[in-house]
Design a protein around this motif. Structure first.
Motif, mmCIF file in Angstrom:
data_model
loop_
_atom_site.group_PDB
_atom_site.id
_atom_site.type_symbol
_atom_site.label_atom_id
_atom_site.label_comp_id
_atom_site.label_asym_id
_atom_site.label_seq_id
_atom_site.Cartn_x
_atom_site.Cartn_y
_atom_site.Cartn_z
ATOM 1 N N ARG A 11 -51.185 16.541 38.281
ATOM 2 C CA ARG A 11 -51.488 16.650 36.850
ATOM 3 C C ARG A 11 -50.262 16.610 35.954
ATOM 4 O O ARG A 11 -50.366 16.211 34.791
ATOM 5 C CB ARG A 11 -52.238 17.969 36.594
ATOM 6 N N ALA A 12 -49.110 17.054 36.448
ATOM 7 C CA ALA A 12 -47.915 17.127 35.604
ATOM 8 C C ALA A 12 -47.004 15.930 35.853
ATOM 9 O O ALA A 12 -46.966 15.385 36.959
ATOM 10 C CB ALA A 12 -47.156 18.432 35.872
ATOM 11 N N VAL A 13 -46.275 15.537 34.811
ATOM 12 C CA VAL A 13 -45.262 14.494 34.981
ATOM 13 C C VAL A 13 -43.921 15.118 35.349
ATOM 14 O O VAL A 13 -43.029 14.426 35.872
ATOM 15 C CB VAL A 13 -45.124 13.634 33.711
ATOM 16 N N ALA A 14 -43.768 16.418 35.074
ATOM 17 C CA ALA A 14 -42.512 17.111 35.385
ATOM 18 C C ALA A 14 -42.746 18.603 35.300
ATOM 19 O O ALA A 14 -43.722 19.064 34.697
ATOM 20 C CB ALA A 14 -41.405 16.699 34.424
ATOM 21 N N ARG A 47 -40.394 14.791 39.216
ATOM 22 C CA ARG A 47 -39.268 15.322 38.440
ATOM 23 C C ARG A 47 -39.385 16.834 38.293
ATOM 24 O O ARG A 47 -40.413 17.362 37.850
ATOM 25 C CB ARG A 47 -39.230 14.666 37.061
ATOM 26 N N THR A 48 -38.343 17.538 38.652
ATOM 27 C CA THR A 48 -38.232 18.967 38.387
ATOM 28 C C THR A 48 -36.857 19.238 37.799
ATOM 29 O O THR A 48 -35.873 18.599 38.174
ATOM 30 C CB THR A 48 -38.410 19.815 39.659
ATOM 31 N N GLU A 49 -36.808 20.149 36.875
ATOM 32 C CA GLU A 49 -35.556 20.563 36.246
ATOM 33 C C GLU A 49 -35.485 22.083 36.262
ATOM 34 O O GLU A 49 -36.506 22.763 36.371
ATOM 35 C CB GLU A 49 -35.488 20.067 34.790
ATOM 36 N N SER A 50 -34.281 22.611 36.136
ATOM 37 C CA SER A 50 -34.082 24.059 36.078
ATOM 38 C C SER A 50 -33.480 24.438 34.740
ATOM 39 O O SER A 50 -32.704 23.667 34.153
ATOM 40 C CB SER A 50 -33.155 24.530 37.203
ATOM 41 N N ALA A 51 -33.844 25.631 34.257
ATOM 42 C CA ALA A 51 -33.299 26.140 33.000
ATOM 43 C C ALA A 51 -32.965 27.618 33.171
ATOM 44 O O ALA A 51 -33.721 28.362 33.810
ATOM 45 C CB ALA A 51 -34.296 25.946 31.861
ATOM 46 N N ALA A 95 -38.301 20.657 28.286
ATOM 47 C CA ALA A 95 -39.672 20.177 28.416
ATOM 48 C C ALA A 95 -40.058 19.294 27.234
ATOM 49 O O ALA A 95 -40.730 18.259 27.401
ATOM 50 C CB ALA A 95 -40.628 21.365 28.528
ATOM 51 N N ASP A 96 -39.622 19.667 26.051
ATOM 52 C CA ASP A 96 -39.898 18.854 24.867
ATOM 53 C C ASP A 96 -39.277 17.469 25.010
ATOM 54 O O ASP A 96 -39.923 16.446 24.713
ATOM 55 C CB ASP A 96 -39.350 19.564 23.630
ATOM 56 N N VAL A 149 -46.682 20.484 26.524
ATOM 57 C CA VAL A 149 -45.740 21.381 27.197
ATOM 58 C C VAL A 149 -46.475 22.682 27.441
ATOM 59 O O VAL A 149 -46.890 23.365 26.500
ATOM 60 C CB VAL A 149 -44.473 21.609 26.359
ATOM 61 N N LEU A 150 -46.675 23.013 28.693
ATOM 62 C CA LEU A 150 -47.522 24.129 29.089
ATOM 63 C C LEU A 150 -46.699 25.210 29.776
ATOM 64 O O LEU A 150 -46.161 24.992 30.864
ATOM 65 C CB LEU A 150 -48.611 23.619 30.043
#
Length: 502
Positions: free
Chosen positions: A406-409, A431-435, A445-446, A463-464
């Motif tokens: 369901r998610a693009v990232a 795609r995964t990112e860390s913050a 995410a934006d 953005v969920l």
């Protein structure tokens, strides 16, 4: 600890409290957070001599003391205080929901002292005070019909929607509270038999109850809080308590799509109303037929697409709430209007803003994998998921493939972020990112969402925030996390649009 005259809980009535039964009697309150404050206020207004115990240092209790608004109370606070000294000479001991001699999460010294007190009572020593929780005291004294709502997820939305529907009948004013964040015990003096009370009940409160509600509503029972209950069966036993105690003249409202909940049907011979997302299967049940919420015996009630709350899971929550409305005699047209006007509750799929085609949704209460799955399925792609926090030690394996589908990232935060990232990637999420902070996660995410819009994908992008984790590694609670998310979105919107969200 021994006293001459303990309060007889079985003989205690609201009329008696109003008439002075508690006046001058020493009563102990264990825990000085929301429920403890409400207990202290109620007991103080009833004339009791109140002693409050809390294991936190006194310096951390200033706000709680201020909330007493001048009511006298003896406060025993801090790690050096012997907990049992708080009820020496007491006629009654009352507790906040998180304090229980059976919970390993209760402060160890307090837990052991409470076990001794309970054992003395169980052994027939009537010279020691009885122990009663805030929720149980409320149900013992409440003069109004009560609707208890529980479940692993969906109970706050369902409780709030039930209250909104019942409020369509002005002859019977509605009070909403309980685990939703509003302790009800101090509302007792104003309650009458003409009112209706909706009380959300959690796995913390349920094992402390000796009384049930007039109607018991279940959303679902999956898995949560195993740190307190020790096992899945222990957790399920806690949840089952509401069905076990429901008024024999009342009703059970059960989700027929949940096998654990559906098995409660007919428990104790109580009349059962079953709702499900398909057509009703049993007499008197509710379901969905040709896009309409439909009741066996009441016919078409409202189109599903008239609901303002998103997601298939919220259709189930609406079915439960509508069942309660019908049970209390509301007309279908009144139910339809109230349900259509209900837009949800804070931190549960809460729309925050749409900025440059990007929709921001606050689902900070989504701490369980099934809740996050439901949130991901509530919106069309592209979806960028913000997840992570303190691991709740529950199985997340069913979440990963849904996130990948369901998610693009995903943008990961908190202690569980790295493990979630690995799990999502292994499931196929590209795609995964860390913050390091939630604010940084919102910005990341934006940016990802706008990349997909710029590539021609239909909007809005979403953005969920639905963390699949507790908040305690970064925030005081899930509500603080949700507010931080909304604040971050607000700052982003102001920077992007000059203060004008659209």
């Amino acid at each position: 600890m021994a006293i001459e005259r303990p309060i007889d809980l079985e003989a205690l009535t609201l009329d008696g409290v109003r008439g002075g039964t508690l006046r001058g009697r020493p009563v102990t309150v264990l825990g000085f957070a929301r429920s403890g404050i409400a207990l202290a206020r109620f007991l103080g207004d009833a004339g009791a001599d109140v002693t409050i115990y809390d294991g936190r240092p006194a310096a951390e209790l200033a706000d709680a003391v201020a909330a007493l608004e001048g009511r006298p109370a003896r406060i025993l606070a801090g790690p050096d205080v012997d907990p049992s000294s708080a009820w020496a000479g007491a006629a009654l001991v009352t507790t906040s929901p998180s304090i229980n001699p059976d919970y390993p999460t209760t402060e160890p010294r307090l837990r052991e002292a409470l076990r001794e007190l309970v054992a003395a009572r169980a052994g027939g020593d009537e010279s020691v005070p009885a122990l009663v929780s805030e929720a149980d005291l409320f149900l013992r004294l409440c003069p109004a019909p009560t609707i208890g709502v529980t479940g692993t997820k969906g109970k706050t939305t369902t409780s709030s929607l039930i209250a909104a529907i019942l409020a369509a009948d002005p002859a019977h004013p509605v009070v909403l509270g309980g685990n939703i964040g509003i302790p009800l015990v101090e509302r007792l003096p104003e309650l009458t038999a003409e009112q209706r009370v909706v009380i959300e009940l959690s796995e913390l409160q349920l094992p402390t109850l000796s009384r049930g509600t007039t109607v018991a509503v279940y959303t679902n029972v999956t898995s949560d809080h195993l740190d307190r209950h020790g096992s899945l069966e222990g957790y399920r036993a806690a949840k089952r308590r509401l069905a076990e105690l429901v008024d024999p003249a009342g009703a059970l409202v059960l989700n027929g799509d949940d096998p654990v909940v559906a098995a409660y049907a007919g428990m104790g011979g109580v009349r059962t109303i079953v709702y499900r997302l398909g057509p009703p299967l049993v007499p008197g049940g509710l379901g969905v037929v040709d896009g309409w919420i439909f009741g066996d015996g009441s016919g078409r009630i409202m189109p599903v697409d008239r609901l303002a709350i998103p997601g298939r899971h919220n259709v189930a929550n609406a079915l439960a709430a509508i069942a309660v409305g019908l049970e209390f005699g509301l007309a279908p047209e009144a139910i339809r209007a109230a349900a259509a006007a209900f837009t949800g509750v804070e931190h549960r799929l809460e729309p925050v803003a749409v900025v440059d085609g990007v929709r921001f949704v606050n689902d900070s209460q989504g701490t369980q994998p099934d809740a996050v799955v439901a949130a991901l399925r509530a919106f069309d792609p592209p979806i960028v998921l913000i997840a992570g926090g303190r691991d709740k030690d529950v199985d997340l394996s069913e979440l990963a493939p849904v996130a990948a589908e369901r998610a693009v990232a995903a943008v990961l935060i908190g202690e569980s972020g790295p493990a979630l990232g690995r799990m999502f990637r292994e499931a196929g999420l590209a795609r995964t990112e860390s913050a390091a902070t939630l604010e940084a996660a919102v910005g990341l995410a934006d940016g990802i969402a706008r990349e997909h819009l710029a590539a021609g994908e239909p909007g809005p992008a979403t953005v969920l925030l639905s963390p699949a984790a507790a908040s305690f590694d970064m925030f005081v609670d899930y509500a603080a996390r949700g507010r931080a998310f909304k604040d971050a979105v607000g700052r982003l919107a102001a920077a992007r649009t000059g203060g004008r969200e659209r």
